[in-house]
Design an enzyme around this catalytic site. Structure first.
Site, PDB file in Angstrom:
ATOM      1  N   ASN A 246     -57.636  67.841  39.711  1.00  0.00           N
ATOM      2  CA  ASN A 246     -57.019  68.621  40.794  1.00  0.00           C
ATOM      3  C   ASN A 246     -57.919  69.785  41.191  1.00  0.00           C
ATOM      4  O   ASN A 246     -58.137  70.039  42.382  1.00  0.00           O
ATOM      5  CB  ASN A 246     -55.681  69.206  40.328  1.00  0.00           C
ATOM      6  CG  ASN A 246     -54.516  68.292  40.633  1.00  0.00           C
ATOM      7  OD1 ASN A 246     -54.583  67.475  41.540  1.00  0.00           O
ATOM      8  ND2 ASN A 246     -53.447  68.424  39.864  1.00  0.00           N
ATOM      9  N   GLU A 281     -48.454  63.914  35.354  1.00  0.00           N
ATOM     10  CA  GLU A 281     -49.463  62.846  35.301  1.00  0.00           C
ATOM     11  C   GLU A 281     -49.169  61.888  34.153  1.00  0.00           C
ATOM     12  O   GLU A 281     -50.048  61.291  33.569  1.00  0.00           O
ATOM     13  CB  GLU A 281     -50.862  63.463  35.196  1.00  0.00           C
ATOM     14  CG  GLU A 281     -51.319  63.949  33.834  1.00  0.00           C
ATOM     15  CD  GLU A 281     -50.611  65.177  33.280  1.00  0.00           C
ATOM     16  OE1 GLU A 281     -49.499  65.476  33.719  1.00  0.00           O
ATOM     17  OE2 GLU A 281     -51.162  65.796  32.364  1.00  0.00           O
TER      18      GLU A 281
END
Ligand SMILES: Nc1nc2c(ncn2[C@@H]2O[C@H](COP(=O)(O)OP(=O)(O)OP(=O)(O)O)[C@@H](O)[C@H]2O)c(=O)[nH]1
Length: 373
Positions: A246, A281
């Site tokens: 990210n 995730e």
């Protein structure tokens, strides 16, 4: 002036005509009642499968039709998924005898021409065979009903009869037009209902199931595993150092990686397996009737598929990704010996074991599979 004998003969003739008209009226009334009943059931159908069954089975029986078939345009394979058809069964409808799912509307356009309208007349094998999925032997007349939604052909319904006079071109088509309109709306609404149902149990980002569905499914699989003494495997998968992905490539790239990982996991699983996004995730998998050795192989295969090559995070970004997996088993003997434990207690235990094994995989250096003790 007619003599009494002639009058009596005429009277009898009139009576016969009246009787026949009365019989016809009763038959029509009976037909209308059966039609109305089916109409109500079509409107009340709560799933696509129920609707398809009503059209292909109940209509056939209620109106004594020799052949009924339904073609649906299903370019996205949505109907095939909802009806749980195997790829090999899509063109033939699988257990739904008389159903055909089409890649596009082209065959229907060929059947109905520019302005699709109900068509009644003699069966012409060359022209009509493709519209009937099953056996067309002995068919003499047919009624073809285009199903339109917002002016677009979404499918067609075909009735076939061994009686040449049953579907005559001179018969009015108003009633059939109304029926086709109703069916098209019911199909659309059944699809929408299914979509809503799916939305409640699907993770919007990745398209796999959500945690709520997993929790529900886990209870079902545990009770099946206990009843039939089947092994049940549970895996947790967590993408390694996802925060860095990210941070380095941006949140949109992170989202794309999550979607791609979901697809890769799914590609390694069987039809009866469950995959859900547990949160962030992290994904969770349930593999019923899967012994330990096999579960370990599948976990390794998933890990390998993710790390094998960089994943496309956008048209210009490739990201190297690895994942860690924790694997726990609800073994048959454990399931049956824990007969007293409730399904939810066993589910919590199984999930906790898989989660602990995942933690160990992270601790041991990531990109690996660890089996719970
Ligand atoms: N792009 C994206 N990021 C998410 C989503 N949900 C959670 N995350 C991010 O996932 C990251 C998870 O980071 P951590 O829990 O620190 O774990 P990690 O970086 O994967 O490290 P390890 O699990 O220890 O290998 C956080 O930065 C969250 O913001 C999402 O839906 N989309």
């Amino acid at each position: 002036m007619l003599n009494p004998d002639q009058l009596q003969a005429e009277n009898q003739q009139l009576r016969r005509q009246l009787d026949s008209l009365l019989r016809e009226a009763r038959a029509n009334e009976d037909k209308m009642q059966r039609f109305e009943l089916l109409e109500h059931r079509l409107i009340a159908a709560r799933s696509l499968a129920e609707l398809v069954r009503l059209l292909l089975v109940e209509y056939k029986l209620a109106f004594d039709i020799d052949a009924v078939s339904l073609c649906l345009v299903d370019a996205e394979r949505e109907a095939a998924r909802l009806l749980e058809l195997e790829p090999a069964d899509i063109a033939q409808g699988g257990i739904f005898e008389g159903l055909a799912l089409l890649d596009d509307a082209q065959p229907l356009q060929a059947l109905f021409g520019e302005q699709p309208r109900p068509w009644l007349g003699l069966f012409q094998a060359e022209r009509h065979r493709s519209g009937f999925c099953g056996d067309t032997a002995g068919l003499k007349s047919v009624a073809l009903l285009p199903l339109l939604r917002h002016g677009e052909l979404i499918g067609s319904l075909q009735f076939g009869s061994r009686d040449a006079a049953r579907y005559e071109p001179s018969a009015g088509t108003k009633f059939l037009e109304r029926l086709a309109g109703l069916i098209a709306v019911c199909l659309d609404s059944a699809l929408n209902q299914e979509r809503l149902k799916q939305a409640g149990i699907t993770d919007a980002l990745t398209g796999v199931h959500n945690r709520r569905y997993f929790e529900h499914r886990c209870q079902i699989e545990i009770s099946e595993a206990r009843r039939y003494r089947h092994p049940l495997a549970c895996m947790f998968l967590d993408i390694d150092h996802f925060k860095r992905i990210n941070d380095q490539y941006g949140h949109a790239a992170g989202d794309a990686v999550l979607r791609r990982v979901g697809q890769l996991i799914r590609s390694q699983m069987r039809a009866g397996d469950t995959i859900a996004r547990y949160g962030g995730e992290e994904f969770v998998l349930l593999l019923p009737r899967c012994p330990l050795g096999h579960a370990r192989d599948i976990a390794e295969r998933i890990r390998g598929a993710i790390s094998e090559r960089p994943l496309a995070a956008s048209s210009s970004q490739q990201v190297a990704v690895t994942a860690s997996l924790g694997l726990a088993m609800l073994a048959p003997q454990a399931a049956s010996s824990a007969a007293d434990a409730s399904g939810s207690a066993l589910a919590a235990q199984l999930v906790a074991q898989a989660d602990r094994a995942l933690y160990q995989a992270k601790e041991a250096g990531r990109n690996r599979v660890v089996m719970a003790d």
